[in-house]
Design a protein around this motif. Structure first.
Motif, PDB file in Angstrom:
ATOM      1  N   ARG A 451     -56.085 -22.033 -23.757  1.00 30.32           N
ATOM      2  CA  ARG A 451     -55.293 -22.344 -22.569  1.00 30.32           C
ATOM      3  C   ARG A 451     -55.879 -23.509 -21.780  1.00 30.32           C
ATOM      4  N   TRP A 505     -56.468 -16.014 -16.336  1.00 29.40           N
ATOM      5  CA  TRP A 505     -56.894 -15.961 -17.737  1.00 29.40           C
ATOM      6  C   TRP A 505     -58.063 -14.995 -17.895  1.00 29.40           C
ATOM      7  N   ARG A 535     -55.813 -18.759 -26.804  1.00 30.02           N
ATOM      8  CA  ARG A 535     -56.262 -17.871 -25.739  1.00 30.02           C
ATOM      9  C   ARG A 535     -55.932 -18.480 -24.400  1.00 30.02           C
TER      10      ARG A 535
END
Length: 535
Positions: A451, A505, A535
């Motif tokens: 990410r 996150w 991710r």
């Protein structure tokens, strides 16, 4: 209760629409992505080639056939309401193109990497054959070099002290706001500025050309080394190219502005090449990088962390780094290290900090506010480093057997740690600019997708857009109002959103709930499976 439920439904609806857009074929069409990157670059080149304007620098008389090349002054005069929006459009096209290519790589796109690197090199070279834009920093590099050619000390004397007393063909073309600021660069950076000024022979136009070359050549070398470090892993090679020589945000930020970020970073990347073979040479690389800018300390920490289990290699790294640093700052130019301290305490428009500054200054005054913001930045950086360390994926930097633990490979540890440290510094620093991002893009290119890739695209786009109007020239009141809104509201909001996304996150994927105190445990999701592609 109903309002919360309505909000959740609304957010869910937006997320569903976004997923639908991203699932469309065009959103992963690599040809479209490459086309958008090229289109953005062509628009930038067109604006610069038109010559001096509100966004393109005035470089003084041309006395040779050297670049930067542009149309004769006065042939085409771009209005600010043409030049600025066109550059905004160019940045939007380039960023969307980069995102599409990034998605295509994640979904299996396997381009011809040699052609891809060649395309990035061509776009990079062309960008350095036209006048620099939107930042007058390169003019200050030329001024510091000119002072040295004149036998003066740029760490103690400012360009304004000279041109306000007598005419100088180089210093007279500098722009605010740094004319009264002594150099804050390391000895090697100062040497490159002297060399450019000497080659320029008292002409700002030619001096800027050589400074552009000192930005371009290291930029291309960095991209080539990144591809070499990717070895025969085709996907990592493609990522390395997309994030360096073909990255429209970095071509714009580093090359179109002729900033010295690539000249700083190239020695650290050379140091990374030797992490698996020679700790001493790796140390020499990061030590030399430190003689350009001390901000490369993050790479030094990352390399040291990679060798933390082997004190002999750690000692070799330290000795290698100490040699160029001791020579540069201890023997050659000891005052340069103190000069670097002047580059602290600033707050840049477009960062997360102006909102807090606006809130606190009327209550406690300017200096206490700046102190609080500075300390808040350091505290947030420590927190973000810890959060990113929990969620950033582990994968070998190619070149070692796949069955080897990546947590034992010094290069993999150094690359991952460099990405984490520099990203945390960038997103939490009160003074942050888009060309600093090159320090994070390079290690990200050697890692698997995460990410953070998208967050860096988002961050870099808004900072780039915000500083299209970054020169201290006279814009109209209307353009000034628009640029202030973009910089102080939209860009600052975008940087705050990055911080929120990092926390989200970590909260959804990075928490190790059994290790948290009971009062911190919630119903969040546990760590994402290691095999997940993103991710």
């Amino acid at each position: 209760m109903r309002s919360r439920q309505a909000m959740r439904i609304g957010i869910g609806g937006v997320a569903a629409r976004l997923r639908a857009v991203l699932a469309a074929p065009w959103a992963r069409n690599a040809r479209l992505g490459i086309g958008l990157i090229i289109a953005g670059a062509v628009l930038i080149l067109a604006v610069a080639f038109c010559g001096p304007s509100s966004v393109a620098l005035k470089l003084g008389p041309r006395v040779s056939y050297l670049p930067p090349w542009y149309l004769p002054v006065g042939m085409v005069e771009l209005n600010e309401w043409v030049a600025v929006p066109v550059l905004w459009l160019a940045l939007a096209l380039g960023t969307i193109g980069l995102f599409i290519c990034w998605r295509a790589v994640n979904l299996g796109w396997r381009p011809n990497n040699r052609r891809l690197f060649l395309l990035g090199s061509v776009l990079s070279i062309l960008t350095c054959l036209v006048p620099p834009m939107t930042s007058a920093d390169v003019l200050m590099y030329a001024a510091y070099g000119r002072l040295q050619v004149l036998g003066l000390d740029p760490y103690n004397i400012t360009p304004a002290e000279i041109f306000r007393q007598e005419y100088d063909p180089v210093l007279i073309w500098t722009e605010r706001p740094w004319q009264d600021t002594p150099s804050v660069y390391g000895p090697l950076a100062s040497w490159s500025q002297w060399l450019a000024a000497w080659l320029g022979n008292g002409n700002m136009h030619d001096t800027v050309f050589w400074l552009q070359m000192f930005a371009l050549l290291p930029f291309l070398v960095i991209g080539a080394i990144a591809v070499v470090l990717a070895h025969d892993n085709h996907r990592i090679q493609t990522r390395a190219i997309l994030f360096t020589v073909l990255n429209p945000l970095m071509i714009w930020s580093v090359l179109a502005g002729a900033h010295n970020e690539a000249f700083t970073l190239v020695f650290a990347i050379v140091g990374l090449m030797f992490m698996r073979r020679s700790p001493f040479l790796a140390g020499l690389g990061i030590g030399i990088a430190g003689t350009v800018k001390v901000s490369l300390v993050f790479y030094g920490i990352a390399m040291a962390w990679g060798y933390r289990r082997d004190w002999r290699k750690l000692l070799q790294l330290a000795v290698g780094a100490a040699i160029p640093l001791a020579i540069a700052y201890g023997l050659v130019v000891p005052r340069a290290l103190l000069a670097a301290g002047r580059n602290t305490g600033y707050i840049s428009a477009g960062s997360w900090a102006p909102a807090l500054q606006w809130l606190l200054t009327p209550l406690i005054g300017d200096l206490p506010t700046r102190s609080i913001i500075g300390w808040a930045g350091w505290v947030m950086m420590a927190i973000v480093i810890w959060m990113l360390s929990r969620v950033m994926p582990w994968r070998h930097v190619p070149g070692v057997p796949d069955d080897e633990d990546p947590r034992r490979d010094p290069l993999t540890i150094a690359v991952r740690t460099a990405a984490i440290l520099t990203a945390a510094w960038l997103v939490t620093s009160p003074y942050t600019l888009s060309w600093y991002d090159l320090t994070t893009w390079v290690p990200l290119g050697l890692m698997m997708a995460s990410r953070l890739d998208v967050m860096m695209m988002w961050r870099g786009f808004w900072l780039s857009v915000a500083y299209v109007t970054g020169r201290s020239v006279q814009f109209s009141d209307q353009m000034g109002a628009v640029s202030d809104f973009v910089r102080n509201q939209l860009c600052s909001g975008a940087q705050i959103l990055v911080l929120v996304l990092i926390v989200h996150w970590w909260w959804t994927w990075g928490r190790e709930l059994p290790k948290l105190p009971g009062w911190l445990r919630g119903r969040g999701r546990t760590r994402e499976p290691a095999a997940a592609p993103l991710r």
